[in-house]
Design a protein around this motif. Sequence first.
Motif, PDB file in Angstrom:
ATOM      1  N   LYS A  28      -3.127   8.189   0.943  1.00 58.67           N
ATOM      2  CA  LYS A  28      -2.878   6.901   1.586  1.00 58.67           C
ATOM      3  C   LYS A  28      -4.171   6.218   2.030  1.00 58.67           C
ATOM      4  CE  LYS A  28       0.347   5.022   1.859  1.00 58.67           C
ATOM      5  NZ  LYS A  28       1.498   4.507   2.515  1.00 58.67           N
ATOM      6  N   ALA A  29      -5.165   6.989   2.473  1.00 60.69           N
ATOM      7  CA  ALA A  29      -6.432   6.371   2.873  1.00 60.69           C
ATOM      8  C   ALA A  29      -7.056   5.616   1.701  1.00 60.69           C
ATOM      9  CB  ALA A  29      -7.395   7.433   3.392  1.00 60.69           C
ATOM     10  N   ASP A  30      -6.984   6.191   0.497  1.00 65.06           N
ATOM     11  CA  ASP A  30      -7.541   5.527  -0.684  1.00 65.06           C
ATOM     12  C   ASP A  30      -6.747   4.272  -1.038  1.00 65.06           C
ATOM     13  OD1 ASP A  30      -9.506   7.456  -0.926  1.00 65.06           O
ATOM     14  OD2 ASP A  30      -8.373   8.651  -2.384  1.00 65.06           O
ATOM     15  N   ILE A  31      -5.424   4.363  -0.925  1.00 68.03           N
ATOM     16  CA  ILE A  31      -4.586   3.211  -1.266  1.00 68.03           C
ATOM     17  C   ILE A  31      -4.825   2.073  -0.275  1.00 68.03           C
ATOM     18  CG2 ILE A  31      -2.234   2.405  -1.620  1.00 68.03           C
ATOM     19  CD1 ILE A  31      -3.205   4.455  -3.696  1.00 68.03           C
ATOM     20  N   VAL A  32      -4.977   2.403   1.002  1.00 70.36           N
ATOM     21  CA  VAL A  32      -5.273   1.369   2.000  1.00 70.36           C
ATOM     22  C   VAL A  32      -6.626   0.734   1.694  1.00 70.36           C
ATOM     23  CG1 VAL A  32      -5.735   0.927   4.446  1.00 70.36           C
ATOM     24  CG2 VAL A  32      -3.821   2.400   3.787  1.00 70.36           C
ATOM     25  N   THR A  33      -7.610   1.539   1.317  1.00 71.58           N
ATOM     26  CA  THR A  33      -8.910   0.999   0.918  1.00 71.58           C
ATOM     27  C   THR A  33      -8.762   0.020  -0.240  1.00 71.58           C
ATOM     28  OG1 THR A  33     -10.104   2.990   1.613  1.00 71.58           O
ATOM     29  CG2 THR A  33     -11.200   1.572   0.021  1.00 71.58           C
ATOM     30  N   ALA A  40       0.863  -1.182   0.000  1.00 68.89           N
ATOM     31  CA  ALA A  40       0.000   0.000   0.000  1.00 68.89           C
ATOM     32  C   ALA A  40       0.894   1.225   0.000  1.00 68.89           C
ATOM     33  CB  ALA A  40      -0.926  -0.002   1.211  1.00 68.89           C
ATOM     34  N   THR A  41       1.209   1.728  -1.186  1.00 70.76           N
ATOM     35  CA  THR A  41       2.136   2.843  -1.331  1.00 70.76           C
ATOM     36  C   THR A  41       1.514   3.970  -2.141  1.00 70.76           C
ATOM     37  OG1 THR A  41       4.294   3.521  -2.225  1.00 70.76           O
ATOM     38  CG2 THR A  41       3.178   1.729  -3.357  1.00 70.76           C
ATOM     39  N   SER A  42       1.887   5.205  -1.818  1.00 68.75           N
ATOM     40  CA  SER A  42       1.444   6.360  -2.597  1.00 68.75           C
ATOM     41  C   SER A  42       2.337   6.597  -3.804  1.00 68.75           C
ATOM     42  CB  SER A  42       1.399   7.617  -1.716  1.00 68.75           C
ATOM     43  OG  SER A  42       0.343   7.528  -0.789  1.00 68.75           O
ATOM     44  N   LYS A  43       3.370   5.755  -3.977  1.00 67.07           N
ATOM     45  CA  LYS A  43       4.172   5.807  -5.194  1.00 67.07           C
ATOM     46  C   LYS A  43       3.323   5.278  -6.344  1.00 67.07           C
ATOM     47  CE  LYS A  43       8.417   4.378  -4.872  1.00 67.07           C
ATOM     48  NZ  LYS A  43       9.115   5.642  -5.119  1.00 67.07           N
TER      49      LYS A  43
END
Length: 234
Positions: A155-160, A119-122
């Motif tokens: 990051k919240a979206d990526i974790v979702t 789960a990365t924002s990259k």
Amino acid sequence: MTTPADPLAPGAGTPATAVLLDLDGTITDSAGAITHSISESLAAFGYPAQTPAQLLRFVGPPIRDGLQRFAGVTDADLEAVVADYRDRYGARMLDVPVFPGMADLVRDLHAAGVPIALATSKMLTMARPILEYAGLDQYFTVICGATADETRSAKADIVTDALDGLRAAGADVSGAVMVGDRHHDVQGAAANGIPAVLVRWGYAQPGEEAGARAVVADAGELAAVLGAAAPARR
């Protein structure tokens, strides 16, 4: 940060049923590749030089957010600076070490049957080859990252996305745990109702551990907090 009653305290409670891992500052020591590329791009577009400590702020958040918040890049320059940065970073992004013990921990979690998600924002198109080059992609059930235009990069979206992907793969996410090195990871986990573990070997500034369920100093402590065996030395 942990207490005897904490289910994420070393040796206590139920092991994590799934683990979400950040990339930069958690699995890979990518600060040099990122900060050198940022520094070169800012100089190329005439923006003021930043100190090494200031440049570390760019490691973690979406690149557009960092460029505007920390370097004052204008709307007019933004897309050109992002493109320049990505060209420079793309040439060196694979030349980064994996933090001590993390490759073994990933392999050990997988061997124990614990589903793992990145789960990365990259950007996903960068994150996937980095994992592949490190020889770790095969151990991940789900690999999630930002879209190229960063319309989905928080990051919240990526974790979702990671949790949804794990569920779709049949994983039990009732005891999922997010592991990262920045406050974005802690906040992204909280937004999805799961606990976060902050690792000290990354790039967090003082205070970023606020809200984390536990803080760990090395991969052995992380394994204990996750309810897993300490990484084997290989």
